[in-house]
Structure formats: structure tokens, C-alpha cells
Design an enzyme around this catalytic site. Structure first.
Site, PDB file in Angstrom:
ATOM      1  N   ASP A 152       0.827  -1.052  -0.131  1.00 18.73           N
ATOM      2  CA  ASP A 152       0.221  -0.160   0.572  1.00 18.73           C
ATOM      3  C   ASP A 152       0.890   1.621  -0.151  1.00 18.73           C
ATOM      4  OD1 ASP A 152       0.383  -0.186   2.176  1.00 18.73           O
ATOM      5  OD2 ASP A 152      -0.817  -0.506   3.934  1.00 18.73           O
ATOM      6  N   SER A 153       1.904   1.134  -0.113  1.00 16.94           N
ATOM      7  CA  SER A 153       3.333   2.342  -0.713  1.00 16.94           C
ATOM      8  C   SER A 153       2.730   2.997  -2.025  1.00 16.94           C
ATOM      9  CB  SER A 153       4.858   2.090  -0.018  1.00 16.94           C
ATOM     10  OG  SER A 153       4.185   0.561  -1.384  1.00 16.94           O
TER      11      SER A 153
ATOM     12  N   ASP B  14      -0.946  -5.718  -0.408  1.00 16.39           N
ATOM     13  CA  ASP B  14      -1.239  -5.467   1.334  1.00 16.39           C
ATOM     14  C   ASP B  14      -3.057  -4.926   0.880  1.00 16.39           C
ATOM     15  OD1 ASP B  14       0.235  -5.290   2.588  1.00 16.39           O
ATOM     16  OD2 ASP B  14       1.432  -3.058   2.113  1.00 16.39           O
TER      17      ASP B  14
ATOM     18  N   LYS C  41      -1.303  -9.622   2.710  1.00 16.89           N
ATOM     19  CA  LYS C  41      -0.063  -8.881   3.477  1.00 16.89           C
ATOM     20  C   LYS C  41      -0.822  -8.536   5.089  1.00 16.89           C
ATOM     21  CE  LYS C  41       3.738  -6.006   3.317  1.00 16.89           C
ATOM     22  NZ  LYS C  41       3.237  -4.828   4.456  1.00 16.89           N
TER      23      LYS C  41
ATOM     24  N   GLU D 184      -0.866  -5.618   8.797  1.00 22.57           N
ATOM     25  CA  GLU D 184      -0.337  -5.054   9.767  1.00 22.57           C
ATOM     26  C   GLU D 184      -0.408  -5.265  11.117  1.00 22.57           C
ATOM     27  OE1 GLU D 184       0.401  -0.813   8.622  1.00 22.57           O
ATOM     28  OE2 GLU D 184       1.471  -1.753   7.240  1.00 22.57           O
TER      29      GLU D 184
ATOM     30  N   GLU E 246      10.077  -4.149  10.312  1.00 18.22           N
ATOM     31  CA  GLU E 246       9.931  -3.645   9.459  1.00 18.22           C
ATOM     32  C   GLU E 246      10.613  -1.858  11.219  1.00 18.22           C
ATOM     33  OE1 GLU E 246       6.679  -0.697   7.537  1.00 18.22           O
ATOM     34  OE2 GLU E 246       8.526   0.782   7.232  1.00 18.22           O
TER      35      GLU E 246
END
Ligand code: KIV
Length: 271
Positions: free
Chosen positions: A41-42, A80, A108, A110, A174
Site C-alpha cells: 500500500d506504499s 497488502d 499481507k 499489519e 520493518e
């Protein structure tokens, strides 16, 4: 045949796993030497110009995943789940399925113990999940290194164990201190993929725009630049503008010519 989840998990302690982000077909075609393409999602920041990842939607991620899938031949595709798309188990499974239908091989998300049940509901739906611990860009207020105190380190190590039990096939770490990333990597059975977490992780991931020197807004110290593409692009655009203004481009080799006889006939008729 592209890489599978099994191929990736079997690489732990044998061969380093390489991961780059990819959000469009041209870039994915160029980056296919890596084991995993992460449709991160960057993309919100490097492709859509958002300040951070909090505005990214499922529709954005579906579009980027489709683009990656259309180009992919070799790498595994992990996409993501954007913020707010996995608030409860039902949303998490539904939205993971949407990414899988768009072409992802895994998703993915978080978080640690607080999303253990959500991860479990996705893995029990037979959708492979990559975890993400340490700095969590979707919710972080500040970008600070994680795992610097004993208490925080123990929490991270426990989180890694808990989400491994929930069924993740690998975990992104990260901005975790190198020592803690090493301990987690040694203690869990699935591969760790580091970003700003030192060399002892089982693999490494970078945002492709950082690694190529394309994204200029943020330059984290862990994001090694292998190229200065933004400089090269600016120079190319400068040359293009100059050549068009000075009528050097297009040159004869860039043109299409009409047959001489046809041209003469035309001239006679239109004069
Ligand atoms: O969105 C992303 O690109 C990521 C990487 C930084 C791991 O999550």
C-alpha cells in the site's frame, strides 16, 4: 510456473529471499528476478501522491494487483490489505478474497497479537497470509525504530510467535533493531523479510521507487539507492524539451514518408 508459498518457506536458512514492491505491469516485468513482488500500500504514496498509506482503498489495491498479475511470470505476488479493510474477521476474509481474485497469491496485513484472530480467519479460509511487525506504517504516528528496549523487544518476539501460530507463512519486520530481528528470525519457523531490520532476516524487501532513486520525498537510511533514476529522467525530459523547441526532434528517422509519386499528385490537386 511462478514461485509458490512452499518455495518461499523452504528458502528459510538456505537462501535469502528477495522482495521488491511492484504496482504496474512495466515495473513488474523489469523486476521479475525477485522471489516476491509485493503490491504494497506504499503505492498510495509513490503512485497516487498521498501523504501516507491511510487513504489507500481496496479499489486501489485491486487495480494495482491486477496490473502486477498481468505482467508476472516468475515471482509470487503478495498484496497488502489496506487500512480499514480488515477491521473484523468477515471484512478481512471478504477483502482478502477480492485481492486473490484480482491475482494475488497471498495477502499481507499489519499487526501482532491484536489481529491474531483475524489472521487465523483468513488462513483458515485457505488464503496465505504474510504478517508485518515492527513499524506499522498504516497506524504509526512517527517513523521510529522498534525493538530498542527490552520490554518492546519481548513484545515483538511474542507477537512474532503468536502470529506464526495463527498461520502466517512469513513476516515482514520493518525498522526493527538488528539484534531483535535476528532473535525473531532464529526463534520462528517461517521466513522473516526485513526492511531496515539488518542482514540477519531471511529476506529483504525495498520499495522499488526508493531502490531505483525515483521517489524523492522521503529517503530512509535503510533504503539503499542502486540508481538515481529521477536525475536520469529529468535529464531526458530536459533533452526532449530542448530538441522539440529547437526542431531537432523528430528527425527524419522518426518520420513516416508518403510515396513521392503520390505526394506529387496530391500537390497538383491541392494547389
Ligand atoms: O507497503 C509496502 O510497500 C510495505 C513494505 C514497506 C514492506 O509494506
Amino acid at each position: 510456473m511462478h514461485k509458490t508459498i512452499k518455495d518461499i518457506t523452504q528458502m528459510k536458512r538456505k537462501e535469502k529471499i528477495t522482495v521488491l514492491t511492484g504496482y504496474d505491469s512495466t515495473m513488474v516485468t523489469l523486476c521479475e528476478q525477485v522471489d516476491i513482488i509485493l503490491v504494497g500500500d506504499s503505492a498510495g504514496m509513490v503512485m497516487l501522491g498521498y501523504e501516507n498509506t491511510s487513504s489507500v482503498t481496496m479499489e486501489d489495491m485491486i487495480r494495482f494487483t491486477t496490473a502486477a498479475k498481468n505482467a508476472r511470470k516468475n515471482s509470487l505476488i503478495v498484496s497488502d490489505l489496506p487500512i480499514n479493510s480488515y477491521k473484523n474477521e468477515k471484512d478481512a476474509v471478504t477483502n482478502s478474497l477480492r485481492l486473490m481474485e484480482a491475482g494475488a497469491d497471498a495477502i499481507k496485513l499489519e499487526g501482532g497479537r491484536e489481529i491474531a484472530d483475524i489472521i487465523k480467519s483468513i488462513t483458515e479460509s485457505k488464503i496465505p497470509v504474510m504478517g508485518h511487525l515492527g513499524l506499522l506504517p498504516q497506524t504509526a504516528e512517527k517513523y521510529t525504530v522498534q525493538g530498542k528496549t527490552k520490554e518492546n523487544a519481548i513484545q515483538l518476539i511474542e507477537d512474532a510467535k503468536i502470529i506464526t501460530e495463527s498461520g502466517v507463512f512469513s513476516i515482514v519486520l520493518e525498522m526493527v533493531s538488528s539484534q531483535v530481528a535476528k532473535i525473531i528470525t532464529e526463534k520462528i519457523s517461517v521466513p522473516t523479510i526485513g526492511i531496515g531490520s539488518g542482514k540477519n532476516c531471511d529476506g529483504q524487501v525495498l520499495v522499488v521507487h526508493d531502490m531505483l532513486g525515483l521517489f524523492e520525498k522521503i529517503k530512509p537510511k535503510f533504503a539503499k539507492r542502486y540508481l538515481s533514476l529521477s536525475e536520469e529522467i529529468r535529464n531526458a525530459v530536459k533533452s526532449y524539451v530542448e530538441e522539440v523547441k529547437n526542431e531537432k526532434f523528430p528527425a527524419i528517422e522518426n518520420e513516416f514518408q508518403m510515396d513521392e509519386d503520390e505526394y506529387n499528385k496530391l500537390r497538383k490537386e491541392i494547389v
